[in-house]
Write a protein that holds these residues in place. Structure first.
Motif, PDB file in Angstrom:
ATOM      1  N   ALA A 158       0.855  -1.194   0.000  1.00  0.00           N
ATOM      2  CA  ALA A 158       0.000   0.000   0.000  1.00  0.00           C
ATOM      3  C   ALA A 158       0.885   1.237   0.000  1.00  0.00           C
ATOM      4  CB  ALA A 158      -0.921  -0.005   1.211  1.00  0.00           C
ATOM      5  N   ALA A 159       0.420   2.281  -0.683  1.00  0.00           N
ATOM      6  CA  ALA A 159       1.170   3.531  -0.780  1.00  0.00           C
ATOM      7  C   ALA A 159       0.178   4.692  -0.796  1.00  0.00           C
ATOM      8  CB  ALA A 159       2.034   3.534  -2.037  1.00  0.00           C
ATOM      9  N   ASP A 160       0.677   5.901  -0.492  1.00  0.00           N
ATOM     10  CA  ASP A 160      -0.190   7.078  -0.548  1.00  0.00           C
ATOM     11  C   ASP A 160      -0.291   7.576  -1.990  1.00  0.00           C
ATOM     12  OD1 ASP A 160       2.170   8.422  -1.084  1.00  0.00           O
ATOM     13  OD2 ASP A 160       2.407   9.164   0.964  1.00  0.00           O
ATOM     14  N   ASN A 161      -0.988   8.697  -2.176  1.00  0.00           N
ATOM     15  CA  ASN A 161      -1.201   9.211  -3.532  1.00  0.00           C
ATOM     16  C   ASN A 161       0.085   9.675  -4.193  1.00  0.00           C
ATOM     17  OD1 ASN A 161      -3.923   8.706  -3.663  1.00  0.00           O
ATOM     18  ND2 ASN A 161      -4.521  10.696  -2.813  1.00  0.00           N
ATOM     19  N   GLN A 162       1.112   9.977  -3.389  1.00  0.00           N
ATOM     20  CA  GLN A 162       2.402  10.388  -3.951  1.00  0.00           C
ATOM     21  C   GLN A 162       3.301   9.181  -4.257  1.00  0.00           C
ATOM     22  OE1 GLN A 162       1.006  12.153  -1.212  1.00  0.00           O
ATOM     23  NE2 GLN A 162       0.228  13.470  -2.874  1.00  0.00           N
ATOM     24  N   LEU A 209      -6.440   4.966 -10.768  1.00  0.00           N
ATOM     25  CA  LEU A 209      -6.537   4.934  -9.312  1.00  0.00           C
ATOM     26  C   LEU A 209      -6.900   6.297  -8.745  1.00  0.00           C
ATOM     27  CD1 LEU A 209      -3.439   2.664  -8.561  1.00  0.00           C
ATOM     28  CD2 LEU A 209      -5.836   1.993  -8.644  1.00  0.00           C
ATOM     29  N   LEU A 210      -6.297   7.367  -9.290  1.00  0.00           N
ATOM     30  CA  LEU A 210      -6.614   8.715  -8.803  1.00  0.00           C
ATOM     31  C   LEU A 210      -8.072   9.070  -9.083  1.00  0.00           C
ATOM     32  CD1 LEU A 210      -3.343  10.605  -9.843  1.00  0.00           C
ATOM     33  CD2 LEU A 210      -4.087  10.023  -7.524  1.00  0.00           C
ATOM     34  N   ALA A 211      -8.618   8.458 -10.121  1.00  0.00           N
ATOM     35  CA  ALA A 211     -10.029   8.691 -10.427  1.00  0.00           C
ATOM     36  C   ALA A 211     -10.946   7.779  -9.614  1.00  0.00           C
ATOM     37  CB  ALA A 211     -10.270   8.477 -11.910  1.00  0.00           C
ATOM     38  N   ILE A 230      10.440  -8.575 -13.774  1.00  0.00           N
ATOM     39  CA  ILE A 230       9.652  -9.722 -13.342  1.00  0.00           C
ATOM     40  C   ILE A 230       8.221  -9.549 -13.834  1.00  0.00           C
ATOM     41  CG2 ILE A 230       8.851 -11.047 -11.355  1.00  0.00           C
ATOM     42  CD1 ILE A 230      11.258  -9.856  -9.805  1.00  0.00           C
ATOM     43  N   PRO A 231       7.718 -10.458 -14.675  1.00  0.00           N
ATOM     44  CA  PRO A 231       6.338 -10.352 -15.160  1.00  0.00           C
ATOM     45  C   PRO A 231       5.352 -10.704 -14.043  1.00  0.00           C
ATOM     46  CG  PRO A 231       7.325 -12.384 -15.948  1.00  0.00           C
ATOM     47  CD  PRO A 231       8.419 -11.638 -15.238  1.00  0.00           C
ATOM     48  N   CYS A 232       4.292  -9.886 -13.888  1.00  0.00           N
ATOM     49  CA  CYS A 232       3.300 -10.103 -12.837  1.00  0.00           C
ATOM     50  C   CYS A 232       1.901  -9.790 -13.374  1.00  0.00           C
ATOM     51  CB  CYS A 232       3.565  -9.202 -11.621  1.00  0.00           C
ATOM     52  SG  CYS A 232       5.143  -9.494 -10.800  1.00  0.00           S
ATOM     53  N   TYR A 233       0.904 -10.421 -12.753  1.00  0.00           N
ATOM     54  CA  TYR A 233      -0.485 -10.016 -12.977  1.00  0.00           C
ATOM     55  C   TYR A 233      -0.884  -9.168 -11.782  1.00  0.00           C
ATOM     56  CZ  TYR A 233      -5.416  -9.884 -13.981  1.00  0.00           C
ATOM     57  OH  TYR A 233      -6.677  -9.435 -14.259  1.00  0.00           O
ATOM     58  N   ALA A 234      -1.382  -7.942 -12.020  1.00  0.00           N
ATOM     59  CA  ALA A 234      -1.611  -6.971 -10.951  1.00  0.00           C
ATOM     60  C   ALA A 234      -3.083  -6.619 -10.825  1.00  0.00           C
ATOM     61  CB  ALA A 234      -0.797  -5.711 -11.222  1.00  0.00           C
ATOM     62  N   ASP A 235      -3.503  -6.409  -9.554  1.00  0.00           N
ATOM     63  CA  ASP A 235      -4.808  -5.820  -9.234  1.00  0.00           C
ATOM     64  C   ASP A 235      -4.550  -4.589  -8.377  1.00  0.00           C
ATOM     65  OD1 ASP A 235      -6.921  -7.572 -10.309  1.00  0.00           O
ATOM     66  OD2 ASP A 235      -5.958  -9.093  -9.057  1.00  0.00           O
ATOM     67  N   PHE A 236      -4.906  -3.388  -8.891  1.00  0.00           N
ATOM     68  CA  PHE A 236      -4.746  -2.133  -8.154  1.00  0.00           C
ATOM     69  C   PHE A 236      -6.131  -1.610  -7.776  1.00  0.00           C
ATOM     70  CE2 PHE A 236      -0.732  -2.288 -10.380  1.00  0.00           C
ATOM     71  CZ  PHE A 236       0.170  -1.711  -9.491  1.00  0.00           C
ATOM     72  N   ILE A 237      -6.265  -1.139  -6.519  1.00  0.00           N
ATOM     73  CA  ILE A 237      -7.511  -0.485  -6.100  1.00  0.00           C
ATOM     74  C   ILE A 237      -7.156   0.790  -5.354  1.00  0.00           C
ATOM     75  CG2 ILE A 237      -8.853  -2.620  -5.966  1.00  0.00           C
ATOM     76  CD1 ILE A 237      -8.506  -2.510  -2.941  1.00  0.00           C
ATOM     77  N   ALA A 238      -8.071   1.753  -5.405  1.00  0.00           N
ATOM     78  CA  ALA A 238      -7.879   3.012  -4.688  1.00  0.00           C
ATOM     79  C   ALA A 238      -8.333   2.857  -3.241  1.00  0.00           C
ATOM     80  CB  ALA A 238      -8.662   4.126  -5.370  1.00  0.00           C
ATOM     81  N   ILE A 239      -7.602   3.529  -2.313  1.00  0.00           N
ATOM     82  CA  ILE A 239      -7.978   3.549  -0.898  1.00  0.00           C
ATOM     83  C   ILE A 239      -8.701   4.867  -0.636  1.00  0.00           C
ATOM     84  CG2 ILE A 239      -7.151   3.428   1.473  1.00  0.00           C
ATOM     85  CD1 ILE A 239      -4.620   2.059   0.415  1.00  0.00           C
ATOM     86  N   ARG A 240      -9.931   4.785  -0.091  1.00  0.00           N
ATOM     87  CA  ARG A 240     -10.731   5.985   0.161  1.00  0.00           C
ATOM     88  C   ARG A 240     -10.842   6.249   1.658  1.00  0.00           C
ATOM     89  NH1 ARG A 240     -13.745   7.684  -4.248  1.00  0.00           N
ATOM     90  NH2 ARG A 240     -13.803   6.250  -6.029  1.00  0.00           N
ATOM     91  N   ASP A 241     -10.944   7.520   1.997  1.00  0.00           N
ATOM     92  CA  ASP A 241     -11.227   7.922   3.369  1.00  0.00           C
ATOM     93  C   ASP A 241     -12.654   7.491   3.710  1.00  0.00           C
ATOM     94  OD1 ASP A 241     -12.434  10.177   5.307  1.00  0.00           O
ATOM     95  OD2 ASP A 241     -10.289   9.904   5.704  1.00  0.00           O
ATOM     96  N   VAL A 242     -12.816   6.856   4.879  1.00  0.00           N
ATOM     97  CA  VAL A 242     -14.114   6.287   5.241  1.00  0.00           C
ATOM     98  C   VAL A 242     -15.191   7.367   5.351  1.00  0.00           C
ATOM     99  CG1 VAL A 242     -15.362   4.968   6.988  1.00  0.00           C
ATOM    100  CG2 VAL A 242     -13.000   4.385   6.437  1.00  0.00           C
ATOM    101  N   SER A 244     -15.024  10.792   4.217  1.00  0.00           N
ATOM    102  CA  SER A 244     -15.212  11.713   3.092  1.00  0.00           C
ATOM    103  C   SER A 244     -15.323  11.021   1.747  1.00  0.00           C
ATOM    104  CB  SER A 244     -14.052  12.712   3.043  1.00  0.00           C
ATOM    105  OG  SER A 244     -12.841  12.034   2.724  1.00  0.00           O
ATOM    106  N   GLY A 245     -14.832   9.790   1.665  1.00  0.00           N
ATOM    107  CA  GLY A 245     -14.839   9.082   0.390  1.00  0.00           C
ATOM    108  C   GLY A 245     -13.741   9.525  -0.545  1.00  0.00           C
ATOM    109  N   LYS A 246     -12.868  10.391  -0.088  1.00  0.00           N
ATOM    110  CA  LYS A 246     -11.782  10.901  -0.915  1.00  0.00           C
ATOM    111  C   LYS A 246     -10.687   9.850  -1.061  1.00  0.00           C
ATOM    112  CE  LYS A 246      -8.485  14.727  -1.113  1.00  0.00           C
ATOM    113  NZ  LYS A 246      -7.963  15.924  -0.382  1.00  0.00           N
ATOM    114  N   VAL A 247     -10.087   9.767  -2.275  1.00  0.00           N
ATOM    115  CA  VAL A 247      -8.978   8.830  -2.521  1.00  0.00           C
ATOM    116  C   VAL A 247      -7.747   9.322  -1.778  1.00  0.00           C
ATOM    117  CG1 VAL A 247      -7.463   7.805  -4.243  1.00  0.00           C
ATOM    118  CG2 VAL A 247      -9.887   8.142  -4.764  1.00  0.00           C
TER     119      VAL A 247
END
Length: 658
Positions: A158-162, A209-211, A230-242, A244-247
């Motif tokens: 997990a990482a922040d928006n930056q 993700l930002l959207a 290294i080849p990988c299959y990736a699933d990325f999801i955005a983390i929202r504030d509970v 405000s709903g903001k990413v």
């Protein structure tokens, strides 16, 4: 109380009511224990948490019964410690209860304090209790989730928006080659990608993700140490504030595709192997319906395409035996997992019976243990059977030829026996009839020389001497030839021959010559060999006789005789010897006139002489006889010498073994 709150008419007398209200609002229960009588008084909330339907007083020992068994001793010990004056009276413990009526398990957080008299006797022990079951369950679920993430075989981070990481599980660190002690917060997302891959991430993934949208697909990450992509299959999801709903960040799950790609590669290699195999290979389901046959298999049974082969396994067999064979195969696979045997396939175009050796095995899914069908491999036996038939015919022909050759050998043996008989007759004639005239020539020459010596002049006497010498040489030559011819005959049995005793006997026979030459003989303890005693005597009589014959006139003759066992590598150096047998080497060394190395082999040829008869007497057969004796005893003889520096004769013979 609510009316008092609304009107503000609230006095100090209502403190106890306020306190109960506060405790009730916080979900707390109160308890008060008399340490002297060991009874506990509690309020309704506390009674409820212990699952009692009624009553506000309970015996302490009865109370302990409704504490969870694994926690009971710990709670009792904590209360005992709190009642000790030196403990300060503080009490705090978390434990489980079992409801007295509904048997429900609850987690409670119990806090209290004991009060003691000046003499240290506790007179009161009171406190509060709170239901923390939800808190404990939430924490356990959180720990379970953390354990699931930490022990996941896939990368999770997990990482922040930056793009600054604040979490990465163990599998993720292992995938990227990051040490466990590394501070993950110092890592940003561009550190784990090749520049070209990071450009793709920025353009394609992070915008989603930002959207607030998720993104899934194939990407490449970069190993921090080896820089491997290294080849990988990736699933990325955005983390929202509970709230405000903001990413506020992003998380990702990556699955390393290298094992999958390697498996696909191996599968392709296996398929290529099957496709290019010279043997029949097929796959079928549980019902025996064929789904695949390789090109060699199609050609073997006369089918054109895989589609043509998609039929029941019994169609490949002859109808009259198909049912019995399939029953035998099915039984074997059910018991052992495989069946092997020889049977006949049916050629679909010509009807030819094709003999094959078949191995059929069950195919089991290693993950589920469920049968996936069967695999069959068959080897065409036609060429093998043709070769086997040819071998049988060759064997019969060989036996016929051996029988014919045996018959020829029997006839040859008969002819050889006749020849041997003729040789024996020749030997008799040579030893008697040929030697008899020589004895008479010798005898009458001696009579003439003695009786008519005065009547004969010097020339006559010299001629008589020449006649006598010639007759003597002829007699010696005949005797040596007889000895040479007898060596190859196997009339004597081999036995243990002590060479020390044999050579002592030879030296005794040569004693007069040794004295004449004033020769010195040096001899070690010699080994015992396997041989014919008479032949061993002849061998060393000739070798020692030569050593005494070919001496230097101005030097005292010195003859050395010694022996030793040969090592296996030394035996192997002589191709004529058998490696598994022990051998002894005997060296006879003299300081005589010697000979040039070029003559080392020539001296063993019959009638070969290096000196004229006038210089040294002899028939020229002695060393040839030595070589024939040694060869007949499965040994080796050779010589080493330099002219004027003596000679060494080396004899190698098998050691006697009982």
């Amino acid at each position: 109380m609510e009316k008092q709150l609304e009107t503000g008419n609230f006095t100090e007398a209502n403190n106890e009511e306020w306190m109960r209200f506060a405790l009730l609002s916080a979900g707390l229960g109160t308890w008060d224990m008399d340490p002297l009588v060991r009874k506990v008084r509690w309020d309704d909330r506390c009674r409820e948490l212990f699952g009692f339907p009624e009553g506000h007083v309970i015996e302490y020992q009865d109370l302990l019964k409704y504490i969870y068994p694994d926690d009971r001793n710990r709670v009792d010990q904590a209360i005992t410690n709190a009642l000790q004056p030196e403990s300060g009276g503080n009490f705090s413990v978390r434990f489980r209860t079992i409801g007295a009526q509904e048997w429900k398990v609850r987690w409670l957080d119990c806090k209290g304090k004991s009060y003691s008299l000046p003499d240290g006797t506790p007179y009161r022990f009171a406190g509060i209790v709170q239901d923390i079951t939800r808190e404990i369950e939430d924490r356990e679920r959180e720990e379970l989730m953390i354990a699931l993430v930490e022990n996941s075989p896939d990368y999770m981070a997990a990482a922040d928006n930056q793009g600054r990481f604040f979490y990465m599980n163990t599998a993720g660190k292992n995938l990227l080659g990051i040490a466990d002690e590394f501070d993950i917060s110092s890592l940003v997302n561009k550190d784990v990608f090749h520049p070209s891959d990071f450009h793709f991430m920025g353009e394609e993934v992070y915008n989603h993700l930002l959207a607030g949208r998720k993104w899934s697909g194939n990407i490449h990450v970069q190993h921090m140490v080896t820089k491997e992509r290294i080849p990988c299959y990736a699933d990325f999801i955005a983390i929202r504030d509970v709230s405000s709903g903001k990413v506020i960040g992003r998380c990702a799950t990556l699955r390393d595709l290298r094992p999958v790609l390697q498996a696909e590669k191996e599968q392709q290699q296996l398929l290529a192997l099957l496709e290019n195999s010279r043997d029949f290979v097929s796959l079928s389901n549980e019902e025996g319906i064929v789904s695949y046959v390789n090109p060699a298999g199609l050609q073997l049974v006369g089918l054109d395409t895989v589609e043509d082969a998609k039929r029941s396994s019994t169609d490949f067999l002859f109808p009259e035996v198909a049912a019995a064979i399939m029953q035998e195969v099915n039984t074997a696979i059910a018991k052992k997992g495989h069946w092997s045997g020889e049977l006949n396939f049916r050629h679909f175009k010509t009807g030819e019976a094709i003999p094959v050796f078949v191995t059929t095995m069950g195919v089991i899914d290693t993950a589920t243990g469920v049968s996936q069908g069967r695999a069959t491999i068959c080897r065409d036996l036609r060429q093998e059977k043709a070769i086997r038939q040819q071998q049988i015919e060759n064997k019969i022909e060989l036996e016929r030829m051996v029988e014919m050759r045996t018959s020829e050998l029997k006839k040859a043996n008969i002819d050889l026996n006749i020849v041997n008989q003729n040789l024996e007759q020749f030997a008799y004639v040579a030893s008697h009839d040929l030697q008899e005239p020589l004895r008479k020539i010798n005898m009458f020459s001696a009579l003439l020389q003695d009786k008519y010596q005065e009547q004969l002049n010097e020339t006559g006497m010299r001629n008589l001497g020449i006649i006598r010498n010639a007759a003597t040489r002829m007699t010696t030559l005949i005797q040596d030839l007889l000895a040479f011819s007898r060596v190859s005959r196997q009339d004597h049995l081999y036995e243990a021959v002590d060479l020390h005793k044999t050579i002592q006997q030879v030296l005794a026979d040569l004693d007069m010559l040794i004295q004449q030459k004033d020769a010195v003989i040096e001899m070690d303890e010699l080994c015992t060999v396997q041989g014919i005693p008479l032949h061993m005597t002849q061998l060393f009589h000739n070798l020692l006789g030569n050593a005494l014959k070919f001496t230097q006139p101005d030097k005292q003759p010195l003859i050395k005789i010694h022996s030793r066992r040969l090592s296996k590598p030394e035996v192997a150096a002589h191709p004529q010897l058998q490696n598994e047998m022990p051998y002894c080497e005997i060296r006879v060394t003299d300081n005589g006139i010697g000979f040039a190395p070029a003559y080392a082999k020539k001296i063993f040829v019959i009638f070969q002489r290096l000196h004229g008869r006038g210089e040294y007497e002899g028939s020229g057969i002695g060393l040839a006889l030595c070589q024939k004796i040694v060869t007949a005893h499965h040994g080796v003889i050779y010589a080493e010498s330099e002219e004027g520096k003596g000679a060494t004769f080396i004899v190698i013979l098998p050691v006697f073994t009982s």
